[in-house]
Write a protein that holds these residues in place. Structure first.
Motif, PDB file in Angstrom:
ATOM      1  N   TYR A 272      37.211  42.342  54.625  1.00  0.00           N
ATOM      2  CA  TYR A 272      38.255  43.419  54.455  1.00  0.00           C
ATOM      3  C   TYR A 272      37.896  43.975  53.207  1.00  0.00           C
ATOM      4  CZ  TYR A 272      42.796  45.527  54.175  1.00  0.00           C
ATOM      5  OH  TYR A 272      43.779  46.371  53.915  1.00  0.00           O
ATOM      6  N   ALA A 273      38.539  45.321  53.001  1.00  0.00           N
ATOM      7  CA  ALA A 273      38.205  45.936  51.613  1.00  0.00           C
ATOM      8  C   ALA A 273      39.502  46.620  51.500  1.00  0.00           C
ATOM      9  CB  ALA A 273      37.034  46.836  51.427  1.00  0.00           C
ATOM     10  N   LEU A 274      40.037  46.458  50.324  1.00  0.00           N
ATOM     11  CA  LEU A 274      41.305  47.212  49.983  1.00  0.00           C
ATOM     12  C   LEU A 274      41.439  48.717  50.135  1.00  0.00           C
ATOM     13  CD1 LEU A 274      43.080  44.675  47.571  1.00  0.00           C
ATOM     14  CD2 LEU A 274      43.680  45.241  49.596  1.00  0.00           C
ATOM     15  N   ALA A 275      42.166  49.464  50.390  1.00  0.00           N
ATOM     16  CA  ALA A 275      42.216  50.903  50.259  1.00  0.00           C
ATOM     17  C   ALA A 275      43.099  51.408  49.186  1.00  0.00           C
ATOM     18  CB  ALA A 275      42.373  51.638  51.581  1.00  0.00           C
ATOM     19  N   GLY A 276      42.803  52.544  48.574  1.00  0.00           N
ATOM     20  CA  GLY A 276      43.928  52.715  47.516  1.00  0.00           C
ATOM     21  C   GLY A 276      43.511  52.817  46.194  1.00  0.00           C
ATOM     22  N   LYS A 277      44.369  52.930  45.160  1.00  0.00           N
ATOM     23  CA  LYS A 277      44.235  53.054  43.733  1.00  0.00           C
ATOM     24  C   LYS A 277      44.283  51.374  43.435  1.00  0.00           C
ATOM     25  CE  LYS A 277      45.783  57.612  42.583  1.00  0.00           C
ATOM     26  NZ  LYS A 277      46.588  58.425  41.869  1.00  0.00           N
ATOM     27  N   ARG A 278      43.520  50.947  42.305  1.00  0.00           N
ATOM     28  CA  ARG A 278      43.644  49.829  41.901  1.00  0.00           C
ATOM     29  C   ARG A 278      44.406  49.849  40.685  1.00  0.00           C
ATOM     30  NH1 ARG A 278      40.151  48.358  37.616  1.00  0.00           N
ATOM     31  NH2 ARG A 278      38.668  50.006  37.238  1.00  0.00           N
ATOM     32  N   ASP A 279      44.905  48.825  39.924  1.00  0.00           N
ATOM     33  CA  ASP A 279      45.609  48.747  38.854  1.00  0.00           C
ATOM     34  C   ASP A 279      44.749  49.041  37.514  1.00  0.00           C
ATOM     35  OD1 ASP A 279      47.972  48.108  37.283  1.00  0.00           O
ATOM     36  OD2 ASP A 279      47.616  46.004  37.398  1.00  0.00           O
ATOM     37  N   ARG A 280      45.565  49.488  36.416  1.00  0.00           N
ATOM     38  CA  ARG A 280      44.724  49.928  35.416  1.00  0.00           C
ATOM     39  C   ARG A 280      44.000  48.785  34.450  1.00  0.00           C
ATOM     40  NH1 ARG A 280      47.283  54.682  31.680  1.00  0.00           N
ATOM     41  NH2 ARG A 280      45.300  53.904  30.711  1.00  0.00           N
ATOM     42  N   ARG A 281      44.439  47.354  34.775  1.00  0.00           N
ATOM     43  CA  ARG A 281      44.003  46.452  33.918  1.00  0.00           C
ATOM     44  C   ARG A 281      42.906  45.969  34.625  1.00  0.00           C
ATOM     45  NH1 ARG A 281      49.008  42.656  34.880  1.00  0.00           N
ATOM     46  NH2 ARG A 281      49.173  43.847  36.668  1.00  0.00           N
ATOM     47  N   ARG A 282      42.356  44.882  33.992  1.00  0.00           N
ATOM     48  CA  ARG A 282      41.188  44.384  34.574  1.00  0.00           C
ATOM     49  C   ARG A 282      41.449  43.577  36.025  1.00  0.00           C
ATOM     50  NH1 ARG A 282      37.695  39.335  32.043  1.00  0.00           N
ATOM     51  NH2 ARG A 282      36.211  39.038  33.674  1.00  0.00           N
ATOM     52  N   PRO A 283      40.905  44.053  37.033  1.00  0.00           N
ATOM     53  CA  PRO A 283      40.957  43.395  38.474  1.00  0.00           C
ATOM     54  C   PRO A 283      40.803  41.747  38.260  1.00  0.00           C
ATOM     55  CG  PRO A 283      39.045  44.656  38.187  1.00  0.00           C
ATOM     56  CD  PRO A 283      39.762  44.692  37.145  1.00  0.00           C
ATOM     57  N   ARG A 284      41.610  41.153  39.319  1.00  0.00           N
ATOM     58  CA  ARG A 284      41.456  39.826  39.365  1.00  0.00           C
ATOM     59  C   ARG A 284      40.327  39.624  40.168  1.00  0.00           C
ATOM     60  NH1 ARG A 284      46.826  37.355  41.519  1.00  0.00           N
ATOM     61  NH2 ARG A 284      45.915  35.533  40.679  1.00  0.00           N
ATOM     62  N   LYS A 285      39.419  38.427  40.053  1.00  0.00           N
ATOM     63  CA  LYS A 285      38.340  38.146  40.586  1.00  0.00           C
ATOM     64  C   LYS A 285      38.652  37.639  42.129  1.00  0.00           C
ATOM     65  CE  LYS A 285      34.791  36.218  38.785  1.00  0.00           C
ATOM     66  NZ  LYS A 285      33.961  35.389  38.033  1.00  0.00           N
ATOM     67  N   CYS A 286      38.265  38.489  42.983  1.00  0.00           N
ATOM     68  CA  CYS A 286      38.553  38.071  44.500  1.00  0.00           C
ATOM     69  C   CYS A 286      37.573  37.245  44.762  1.00  0.00           C
ATOM     70  CB  CYS A 286      38.739  39.159  45.437  1.00  0.00           C
ATOM     71  SG  CYS A 286      36.990  40.123  45.469  1.00  0.00           S
ATOM     72  N   TRP A 287      37.786  36.349  45.946  1.00  0.00           N
ATOM     73  CA  TRP A 287      36.985  35.490  46.656  1.00  0.00           C
ATOM     74  C   TRP A 287      35.661  35.767  46.861  1.00  0.00           C
ATOM     75  CZ3 TRP A 287      34.132  33.855  50.916  1.00  0.00           C
ATOM     76  CH2 TRP A 287      33.635  32.656  51.133  1.00  0.00           C
ATOM     77  N   ASN A 288      35.303  36.912  47.313  1.00  0.00           N
ATOM     78  CA  ASN A 288      34.332  37.517  47.720  1.00  0.00           C
ATOM     79  C   ASN A 288      33.242  37.486  46.422  1.00  0.00           C
ATOM     80  OD1 ASN A 288      32.129  38.032  49.345  1.00  0.00           O
ATOM     81  ND2 ASN A 288      32.789  40.277  49.602  1.00  0.00           N
ATOM     82  N   GLU A 289      33.764  38.192  45.318  1.00  0.00           N
ATOM     83  CA  GLU A 289      33.040  38.391  44.075  1.00  0.00           C
ATOM     84  C   GLU A 289      32.806  37.007  43.489  1.00  0.00           C
ATOM     85  OE1 GLU A 289      35.764  40.641  41.774  1.00  0.00           O
ATOM     86  OE2 GLU A 289      35.144  42.629  42.928  1.00  0.00           O
ATOM     87  N   ALA A 290      33.734  36.270  43.498  1.00  0.00           N
ATOM     88  CA  ALA A 290      33.620  34.640  43.332  1.00  0.00           C
ATOM     89  C   ALA A 290      32.288  34.049  43.828  1.00  0.00           C
ATOM     90  CB  ALA A 290      34.858  33.810  43.125  1.00  0.00           C
ATOM     91  N   ARG A 291      32.255  34.358  45.218  1.00  0.00           N
ATOM     92  CA  ARG A 291      31.345  33.462  46.083  1.00  0.00           C
ATOM     93  C   ARG A 291      29.725  34.303  45.752  1.00  0.00           C
ATOM     94  NH1 ARG A 291      30.670  35.469  51.999  1.00  0.00           N
ATOM     95  NH2 ARG A 291      29.019  36.508  51.483  1.00  0.00           N
ATOM     96  N   ILE A 292      29.517  35.524  45.158  1.00  0.00           N
ATOM     97  CA  ILE A 292      28.612  35.950  44.700  1.00  0.00           C
ATOM     98  C   ILE A 292      28.137  35.396  43.428  1.00  0.00           C
ATOM     99  CG2 ILE A 292      27.416  38.156  44.073  1.00  0.00           C
ATOM    100  CD1 ILE A 292      29.091  39.748  45.893  1.00  0.00           C
ATOM    101  N   GLY A 293      29.066  35.419  42.441  1.00  0.00           N
ATOM    102  CA  GLY A 293      28.732  34.526  41.162  1.00  0.00           C
ATOM    103  C   GLY A 293      28.472  33.251  41.585  1.00  0.00           C
ATOM    104  N   HIS A 294      29.214  32.861  42.365  1.00  0.00           N
ATOM    105  CA  HIS A 294      28.749  31.197  42.646  1.00  0.00           C
ATOM    106  C   HIS A 294      27.534  30.940  43.208  1.00  0.00           C
ATOM    107  CE1 HIS A 294      29.583  27.264  44.554  1.00  0.00           C
ATOM    108  NE2 HIS A 294      29.276  27.808  45.764  1.00  0.00           N
ATOM    109  N   CYS A 295      26.943  31.802  43.784  1.00  0.00           N
ATOM    110  CA  CYS A 295      25.454  31.676  44.357  1.00  0.00           C
ATOM    111  C   CYS A 295      24.492  31.808  43.103  1.00  0.00           C
ATOM    112  CB  CYS A 295      25.198  32.701  45.364  1.00  0.00           C
ATOM    113  SG  CYS A 295      25.971  32.483  46.940  1.00  0.00           S
ATOM    114  N   LEU A 296      24.801  32.817  42.222  1.00  0.00           N
ATOM    115  CA  LEU A 296      23.815  32.928  40.996  1.00  0.00           C
ATOM    116  C   LEU A 296      24.066  31.895  40.067  1.00  0.00           C
ATOM    117  CD1 LEU A 296      24.371  36.762  40.445  1.00  0.00           C
ATOM    118  CD2 LEU A 296      22.553  35.542  41.709  1.00  0.00           C
ATOM    119  N   ASN A 297      25.215  31.349  39.667  1.00  0.00           N
ATOM    120  CA  ASN A 297      25.198  30.264  38.732  1.00  0.00           C
ATOM    121  C   ASN A 297      26.648  29.534  39.034  1.00  0.00           C
ATOM    122  OD1 ASN A 297      25.879  28.940  36.343  1.00  0.00           O
ATOM    123  ND2 ASN A 297      26.846  30.774  35.201  1.00  0.00           N
ATOM    124  N   PRO A 298      26.171  28.539  39.864  1.00  0.00           N
ATOM    125  CA  PRO A 298      27.077  27.437  40.399  1.00  0.00           C
ATOM    126  C   PRO A 298      27.571  26.455  39.224  1.00  0.00           C
ATOM    127  CG  PRO A 298      24.626  26.773  40.823  1.00  0.00           C
ATOM    128  CD  PRO A 298      24.678  28.205  40.167  1.00  0.00           C
TER     129      PRO A 298
END
Length: 114
Positions: free
Chosen positions: A87-113
């Motif tokens: 699932y991908a969110l639609a619409g505008k995102r908040d101006r602050r730094r976005p929170r890390k979602c599970w999918n992004e953590a999964r990608i980072g997890h594979c590179l740097n466990p």
């Protein structure tokens, strides 16, 4: 008793460095209590783990997450966990730094466990 409690829900947990550090600290304080050692005794964490013949809970969490990712890959596309992964969110995102979602953590997890 504490290992199953700490591993509950770790498959979908997005760990931050603070969370990892707190888990490791809790694990080591529990092991130090078992052998009757204090921090003032200056026994290294690696030595305590080696005496008990165990590996870190963080490594177990890494293993659980790997198993969960493999299970998601085999899952049918009409299942809710697989749909939530894609699932991908639609619409505008908040101006602050976005929170890390599970999918992004999964990608980072594979590179740097951990």
């Amino acid at each position: 008793m504490t290992v199953p409690t700490r591993l509950y829900g770790s498959e979908v947990l997005v760990p931050k460095s603070k969370d990892i550090r707190m888990i490791k600290t809790g694990e080591m304080s529990f092991l130090r209590c078992l052998i009757g050692a204090r921090r003032m005794d200056k026994i290294r964490n690696e030595d305590i783990c080696q005496d008990f013949g165990i590996y870190s809970i963080n490594n177990k969490i890494h293993h659980y997450r790997s198993n969960w990712e493999q299970y998601l890959e085999r899952m049918h596309n009409n299942r809710i966990p697989k749909q939530s992964l894609l699932y991908a969110l639609a619409g505008k995102r908040d101006r602050r730094r976005p929170r890390k979602c599970w999918n992004e953590a999964r990608i980072g997890h594979c590179l740097n466990p951990w």
